[in-house]
Design a protein around this motif. Structure first.
Motif, PDB file in Angstrom:
ATOM      1  N   MET A   1      56.316   2.546  50.320  1.00 54.35           N
ATOM      2  CA  MET A   1      57.583   2.083  49.716  1.00 54.35           C
ATOM      3  C   MET A   1      58.215   3.398  48.894  1.00 54.35           C
ATOM      4  N   SER A   2      59.358   3.643  48.980  1.00 54.62           N
ATOM      5  CA  SER A   2      59.997   4.810  48.374  1.00 54.62           C
ATOM      6  C   SER A   2      60.253   4.302  46.758  1.00 54.62           C
ATOM      7  N   LYS A   3      60.279   4.920  45.846  1.00 50.04           N
ATOM      8  CA  LYS A   3      60.577   4.551  44.630  1.00 50.04           C
ATOM      9  C   LYS A   3      61.875   4.222  44.294  1.00 50.04           C
ATOM     10  N   LYS A   4      62.316   3.529  43.559  1.00 46.43           N
ATOM     11  CA  LYS A   4      63.942   3.007  43.051  1.00 46.43           C
ATOM     12  C   LYS A   4      64.378   4.122  41.825  1.00 46.43           C
ATOM     13  N   GLY A   5      65.023   4.913  42.150  1.00 44.98           N
ATOM     14  CA  GLY A   5      65.552   6.144  41.289  1.00 44.98           C
ATOM     15  C   GLY A   5      66.524   5.556  40.180  1.00 44.98           C
ATOM     16  N   ILE A   6      66.203   5.720  39.091  1.00 41.88           N
ATOM     17  CA  ILE A   6      67.061   5.161  37.916  1.00 41.88           C
ATOM     18  C   ILE A   6      67.668   6.294  36.929  1.00 41.88           C
ATOM     19  N   ALA A   7      68.903   6.311  36.615  1.00 37.66           N
ATOM     20  CA  ALA A   7      69.520   7.334  35.740  1.00 37.66           C
ATOM     21  C   ALA A   7      69.499   6.422  34.522  1.00 37.66           C
ATOM     22  N   GLU A  87      78.248  14.676  36.623  1.00 39.72           N
ATOM     23  CA  GLU A  87      77.647  15.471  37.842  1.00 39.72           C
ATOM     24  C   GLU A  87      76.266  14.453  38.216  1.00 39.72           C
ATOM     25  N   ALA A  88      75.689  14.131  36.970  1.00 37.34           N
ATOM     26  CA  ALA A  88      74.106  13.504  37.184  1.00 37.34           C
ATOM     27  C   ALA A  88      74.013  12.181  37.721  1.00 37.34           C
ATOM     28  N   VAL A  89      75.217  11.464  37.362  1.00 37.04           N
ATOM     29  CA  VAL A  89      75.048  10.040  38.067  1.00 37.04           C
ATOM     30  C   VAL A  89      75.181   9.998  39.361  1.00 37.04           C
ATOM     31  N   GLN A  90      75.812  11.080  40.262  1.00 38.53           N
ATOM     32  CA  GLN A  90      75.876  11.011  41.501  1.00 38.53           C
ATOM     33  C   GLN A  90      74.855  11.372  42.185  1.00 38.53           C
ATOM     34  N   TYR A  91      73.668  11.724  41.864  1.00 38.64           N
ATOM     35  CA  TYR A  91      72.572  12.200  42.586  1.00 38.64           C
ATOM     36  C   TYR A  91      72.156  11.200  43.755  1.00 38.64           C
ATOM     37  N   PRO A  92      72.009  12.034  44.911  1.00 41.05           N
ATOM     38  CA  PRO A  92      71.675  10.915  45.752  1.00 41.05           C
ATOM     39  C   PRO A  92      70.355  10.103  45.672  1.00 41.05           C
ATOM     40  N   GLU A  93      69.459  10.606  44.803  1.00 38.76           N
ATOM     41  CA  GLU A  93      68.101   9.863  44.440  1.00 38.76           C
ATOM     42  C   GLU A  93      68.335   8.739  43.494  1.00 38.76           C
ATOM     43  N   ILE A  94      69.686   8.588  43.047  1.00 35.17           N
ATOM     44  CA  ILE A  94      69.747   7.537  41.937  1.00 35.17           C
ATOM     45  C   ILE A  94      70.071   6.140  42.900  1.00 35.17           C
ATOM     46  N   SER A  95      69.513   4.904  42.550  1.00 36.21           N
ATOM     47  CA  SER A  95      70.095   3.769  43.007  1.00 36.21           C
ATOM     48  C   SER A  95      70.774   2.799  41.800  1.00 36.21           C
ATOM     49  N   ILE A  96      70.229   3.121  40.814  1.00 39.39           N
ATOM     50  CA  ILE A  96      70.781   2.221  39.644  1.00 39.39           C
ATOM     51  C   ILE A  96      71.025   3.196  38.580  1.00 39.39           C
ATOM     52  N   PRO A 109      81.376   7.882  32.538  1.00 42.34           N
ATOM     53  CA  PRO A 109      80.406   7.728  33.682  1.00 42.34           C
ATOM     54  C   PRO A 109      80.066   6.513  34.407  1.00 42.34           C
ATOM     55  N   THR A 110      80.491   5.296  33.941  1.00 38.82           N
ATOM     56  CA  THR A 110      80.032   4.031  34.924  1.00 38.82           C
ATOM     57  C   THR A 110      81.143   4.262  35.975  1.00 38.82           C
ATOM     58  N   VAL A 111      82.408   4.724  35.703  1.00 38.03           N
ATOM     59  CA  VAL A 111      83.736   4.649  36.828  1.00 38.03           C
ATOM     60  C   VAL A 111      82.802   5.661  37.793  1.00 38.03           C
ATOM     61  N   THR A 112      82.305   6.825  37.454  1.00 41.37           N
ATOM     62  CA  THR A 112      81.890   7.714  38.580  1.00 41.37           C
ATOM     63  C   THR A 112      80.749   7.214  39.238  1.00 41.37           C
ATOM     64  N   ALA A 113      79.830   6.629  38.611  1.00 40.94           N
ATOM     65  CA  ALA A 113      78.717   6.033  39.117  1.00 40.94           C
ATOM     66  C   ALA A 113      78.950   4.912  40.162  1.00 40.94           C
ATOM     67  N   TYR A 272      64.825  -7.177  34.188  1.00 40.67           N
ATOM     68  CA  TYR A 272      65.619  -8.156  34.970  1.00 40.67           C
ATOM     69  C   TYR A 272      66.525  -7.450  35.824  1.00 40.67           C
ATOM     70  N   ALA A 273      67.430  -6.661  35.078  1.00 39.73           N
ATOM     71  CA  ALA A 273      68.539  -5.801  35.654  1.00 39.73           C
ATOM     72  C   ALA A 273      67.834  -4.943  36.755  1.00 39.73           C
ATOM     73  N   LEU A 274      66.671  -4.266  36.411  1.00 36.81           N
ATOM     74  CA  LEU A 274      66.114  -3.267  37.300  1.00 36.81           C
ATOM     75  C   LEU A 274      65.465  -3.892  38.463  1.00 36.81           C
ATOM     76  N   THR A 275      64.772  -5.127  38.299  1.00 34.45           N
ATOM     77  CA  THR A 275      64.005  -5.728  39.503  1.00 34.45           C
ATOM     78  C   THR A 275      64.867  -6.431  40.068  1.00 34.45           C
ATOM     79  N   TYR A 276      65.897  -7.213  39.822  1.00 30.88           N
ATOM     80  CA  TYR A 276      66.851  -8.210  40.319  1.00 30.88           C
ATOM     81  C   TYR A 276      66.749  -7.969  42.021  1.00 30.88           C
TER      82      TYR A 276
END
Ligand code: NDP
Ligand code: MG
Length: 385
Positions: A1-7, A87-96, A109-113, A272-276
């Motif tokens: 399983m690939s890991k969930k990328g978090i910023a 720039e950083a919030v848009q990386y493809p490795e990020i899911s949350i 940053p929220t709008v861009t994400a 919970y927000a990260l594992t939901y």
């Protein structure tokens, strides 16, 4: 399983460091891809060396060189300022993207994400206070999840699982009442910064701790709840609950009420927000009824703590009013923390500012940013800062 990328935006703060505790506890599940700080470059360096993110972002230019030098032999890029965040919030490795920045600086940053298709774990309630309508429209348009981290909103969110066909009649957002619960205006005239910073149940950053003492935090949370759960203002009620065990309640149309309860510990809503929608096993301290033989509930005193009334008024007025409320509040809280104004003056100045900044009925993102800027200038002028 690939890991969930978090910023983690605001990784050096109270929520940010607790989010890293959660990530540390599940190294096979989560990966910190981006960490950001404001002025605490030293802590960011330590975090970067431990978690080895792809990038770190430093928003205080004065800290940038130090962080860059400390990380020069690491495979970690060091970015600067709001542009770096964007720039950083848009990386493809990020899911949350966990937004744990304090204040309206979290908005862009929220709008861009969201536009980058990222799920948002939102601690930065100011994002929704300033521009809730616009943000929730974007969330729907881009089909991302908006996962609340604020404990009350996480509680409501958890109560709503499995209830998608059942409309909400009402929600009750619980409030501890803060360190000055039960005090009257004469007593509040003389309270100090040190007293205001002593929250009875939660250990948090300075700004939200003052907001909790003045009940502005609850006002901001009412606005946050309205937008998150698509409610009318009359469906959002506040009840003071000094023990902070019931984190909030939802009442359905059959009169049934669901509450989410637990010890006051932000790690739970963060996790919970990260594992939901899953719940992960952990070793957080468990609730013991014998420690809490009684739980209490009382009405909020909006005559004494006028910030809560001002927040309801702003929400009722709509447009950019809550944005004005928020920006004025950020400035007065900073002035109170610098001991330039007294505790009760905070509400007076916010009220004056609300009456002076131009009303915009249907603001765009640019209008919100401009309202925020103008309100800060005016509020500082009123304070003579
Ligand atoms: P802190 O003050 O502890 O942390 C704020 C974080 O944001 C720090 O990493 C800080 O960096 C960074 N930061 C500050 N200003 C800026 C800026 N202008 N641009 C970019 N980054 C900045 O706050 P909290 O963790 O207490 O709160 C964060 C958010 O979460 C707030 O919106 C708060 O209302 C909300 N929240 C907090 C809870 C809590 O328990 N603390 C509970 C529920 C909601 P640095 O420290 O490096 O300067
Ligand atoms: Mg809260």
């Amino acid at each position: 399983m690939s890991k969930k990328g978090i910023a983690i935006l605001g990784a050096t703060g109270s929520v940010g460091t607790q989010a890293l505790d959660v990530i540390r506890a599940f190294p096979d599940v989560f990966e910190a891809v981006v960490l950001t700080c404001g002025s605490n470059g030293d802590l960011l360096i330590k975090q970067a060396l431990e978690f080895k993110p792809k990038s770190v972002v430093v928003t205080d230019p004065g800290q940038y060189n130090k962080v860059r030098e400390a990380l020069q032999y690491q495979d970690i890029s060091v970015l600067l300022g709001e542009e770096g965040l964007i720039e950083a919030v848009q990386y493809p490795e990020i899911s949350i993207v966990l937004n744990a920045i304090v204040g309206s600086a979290g908005l862009r940053p929220t709008v861009t994400a969201i536009k980058g298709g990222k799920d948002i774990a939102l601690a930065n309630k100011e994002t929704l206070v300033v521009a809730g309508e616009l943000i929730m429209a974007l969330v729907r348009a881009y089909g991302v999840n908006m996962l609340p981290v604020d404990s009350e909103h996480s509680a409501i969110f958890q109560c709503l699982v499995g209830e998608s066909d059942n409309p909400i009649e009402k929600i009750y957002v619980t409030a501890s009442g803060g360190p000055f619960r039960g005090k009257k205006r004469e007593e509040l005239l003389v309270v100090t910064k040190a007293q205001a910073l002593k929250h009875p149940n939660w250990s948090m950053g300075a700004k939200i701790t003052i907001d909790s003492a003045s009940l502005m935090n609850k006002g901001l949370e009412v606005i946050e709840a309205k937008w998150l759960f698509d409610l009318n203002i009359d469906q959002v009620d506040v009840v003071v609950h000094p023990e902070s065990i019931v984190h909030s309640l939802v009442q359905f149309r059959d009169g049934s009420m669901k509450a989410q309860m637990g010890l006051p510990d932000m790690k739970l809503p963060i996790q919970y927000a990260l594992t939901y929608p899953a719940r992960f096993e952990n070793n957080f301290q468990r609730f013991n009824f014998m420690d809490y033989p009684a739980l209490h509930f009382e009405q909020a005193d909006m005559d004494t703590f006028r910030n809560l009334a001002l927040a309801y008024d702003s929400l009722r007025a709509g447009g950019n009013k809550s944005c004005i409320l928020n920006a004025a509040n950020e400035v007065v809280v900073e002035a109170f923390l610098k001991e330039k104004i007294g505790f009760l003056q905070m509400s007076d100045i916010i009220e004056e500012t609300l009456s002076k900044v131009d009303f915009i009925a249907s603001p765009t993102l640019e209008d919100y940013l401009e309202t925020d800027r103008l309100t800060r200038l005016l509020t500082k002028e009123i304070i003579k800062d």
